[in-house]
Design an enzyme around this catalytic site. Structure first.
Site, PDB file in Angstrom:
ATOM      1  CG  HIS A  68      95.117  66.337  30.767  1.00 37.28           C
ATOM      2  ND1 HIS A  68      95.423  64.730  30.454  1.00 37.28           N
ATOM      3  CD2 HIS A  68      93.872  66.370  31.716  1.00 37.28           C
ATOM      4  CE1 HIS A  68      94.385  64.070  30.976  1.00 37.28           C
ATOM      5  NE2 HIS A  68      93.662  64.920  31.646  1.00 37.28           N
ATOM      6  CB  THR A 140     122.083  42.690  75.935  1.00 36.29           C
ATOM      7  OG1 THR A 140     122.672  42.334  77.155  1.00 36.29           O
ATOM      8  CG2 THR A 140     121.766  41.511  75.105  1.00 36.29           C
ATOM      9  CG  HIS A 141     121.419  47.116  77.384  1.00 35.78           C
ATOM     10  ND1 HIS A 141     120.252  47.893  77.227  1.00 35.78           N
ATOM     11  CD2 HIS A 141     120.964  45.785  77.880  1.00 35.78           C
ATOM     12  CE1 HIS A 141     119.270  47.281  77.785  1.00 35.78           C
ATOM     13  NE2 HIS A 141     119.629  46.265  78.001  1.00 35.78           N
ATOM     14  CB  SER A 263     140.234  64.715  52.212  1.00 31.65           C
ATOM     15  OG  SER A 263     139.760  65.575  53.384  1.00 31.65           O
ATOM     16  CE  LYS A 268     138.951  57.322  60.461  1.00 27.90           C
ATOM     17  NZ  LYS A 268     137.932  58.786  60.417  1.00 27.90           N
ATOM     18  CD  GLU A 275     129.964  55.908  58.182  1.00 30.66           C
ATOM     19  OE1 GLU A 275     130.377  55.996  59.335  1.00 30.66           O
ATOM     20  OE2 GLU A 275     130.308  56.385  57.006  1.00 30.66           O
TER      21      GLU A 275
END
Length: 434
Positions: A68, A140-141, A263, A268, A275
């Site tokens: 406790h 849109t879409h 890597s 990149k 993300e």
């Protein structure tokens, strides 16, 4: 929350040391309130103030036997205070301490989150004005629709974060309450006046009614508010991830000197921050479900909520603090490419003028159905042949019965399109306080 995503200022609120410090603050405030009511000798309060302290490691060791945590804490404090410790925790139950101090932690964390939201609002305001007239294709879409500006996109986010600021301020006010009302909330051993005095000393409002605990709708409101804010940051991050795609590349996360994107592939430059924020929003949202499931407890209380809150409140407040600060920094350093926005705008062969042309035809007296048929026929051919819509329209005899070549040139002119857009942008910014 793991150290990787833990700003020191807010994670410090959730340490064992900080928790026990608040517990001690409450216990001393309760003794003080009872002394003021003539229930505790003045000299006892003086000794308690002088000697009351604790040791985290000792508490944890005691808890191995007591099973406790509050009793372990009180046992440890009593060892430092001596005989006058009998006045500590007198008339209180464990949840008086735990719930009231959790409210203090949530309040204090909430104040940090509010300050971080305000900082993000300032960044959004600055960058929205910077790109107020920067032409961008509205989608849109995911498909080209009609022109907008990058500034309008940022202004939209600015207003959403202002609503989130109001939500967070409300949630902090909702949770900033304490209770010192005993085992089932009926003040069997301490009066409501003592409760009010203790809460006042702690900067809280006394709950108007409670059981052994504060009701968990308060905590659910706080957690779901954090989930909404995290979802807003995810929404902004997903949009910027789309804009960084190679095929779009209208905006890009800052890539620092020496940074590596892959890597395997040296070329990149990935939107890793956005993300990361997208992923963290999932955690905060998931935790809000657990908070809502904590609302329904047995009778005047059970303890099924306790283990959940020990995880979700530190994790969610810390994660959201990290998200707000990280997104603010990422937005401040965001690379924006107006020239690429213009290239993309011009890449759909004038098709985004289709509604303008449609309305111009109906203004000439055609039915909407006939006008739509004529415009769509040319639009579909423009898609397939990659010929500018204006050129196809000029060669459509049925449609050109209603226009002169000069009228068509005006409808498709950049001055016509951007002039109307600028007027709208000015109105929208003014309507939102700029």
């Amino acid at each position: 929350m793991i150290p990787r995503y833990s700003p020191k200022e807010i994670s410090a609120i959730w340490t064992e040391e900080a928790k026990f410090q608040r517990w001690l603050q409450l216990e001393i405030a309760a003794v003080e309130a009872r002394m003021e009511a003539g229930l505790v000798p003045v000299e006892a309060l003086a000794v308690i103030r002088e000697k009351a302290t604790f040791n985290v490691e000792e508490i944890l060791e005691i808890e191995k036997e007591t099973k406790h945590d509050v009793i372990a804490f009180l046992t440890n404090v009593a060892g430092y205070v001596g005989p006058h410790s009998r006045y500590i925790h007198e008339g209180l139950t464990s949840s008086d301490v735990v719930d009231t101090c959790l409210a203090m932690q949530m309040r204090d964390a909430g104040k940090i989150l509010i300050a971080d939201i305000k900082s993000l609002v300032e960044v959004l305001a600055k960058r929205a004005q910077e790109f107020k007239y920067t032409l961008e294709m509205g989608r849109t879409h995911g498909i080209h629709a009609e022109p907008t500006t990058f500034g309008l996109k940022l202004l939209l986010w600015h207003q959403e974060m202002l609503r989130n600021l109001e939500r967070m301020e409300k949630a902090v006010a909702t949770i900033s309450v304490g209770k010192i009302s005993g085992a089932v909330g009926t003040y069997q051993h301490l009066s409501p006046d003592i409760e009010a005095a203790v809460c006042r000393k702690l900067g809280l409002e006394p709950s108007s009614i409670s059981t052994q605990i504060l009701q968990r709708d308060r905590h659910a409101e706080y957690a779901t508010t954090m989930a909404i804010i995290a979802s807003s940051i995810e929404k902004f991050s997903v949009e910027l991830r789309h804009l960084q795609r190679t095929e779009v590349r209208e905006a890009e996360e800052f890539f620092s000197k020496g940074q590596k994107g892959s890597s395997a592939m040296p070329h990149k430059r990935n939107p890793i921050t956005f993300e990361r924020l997208t992923g963290m929003a999932r955690v905060v949202r998931s935790n809000s479900i657990a908070a809502m499931e904590n609302v329904a407890l047995w009778h005047e209380r059970d303890i099924s909520h306790s283990s959940v809150e020990r995880i979700i409140m530190p994790d969610s407040t810390t994660a959201l603090c990290y998200m707000l600060r990280t997104f603010s920094e990422a937005l401040t350093t965001l690379l924006v490419y107006p020239e690429r926005m213009e290239e993309n705008f011009n890449s759909s062969y004038g098709l985004t003028t289709s509604q303008t042309l449609l309305l111009a035809l109906t203004a000439k007296g055609l039915t909407r159905e006939d006008a739509y048929r004529m415009v769509q026929r040319n639009a579909m051919e423009s898609w397939s042949t990659k010929v500018h819509l204006r050129e196809l329209v000029l060669g459509d005899e049925e449609l050109m019965k209603n226009f002169t070549p000069e009228e068509i040139a005006e409808l498709f002119s950049a001055d016509h399109i951007l002039g109307k857009l600028k007027t709208s942008v000015d109105t929208i910014f003014k309507r939102n306080g700029f």
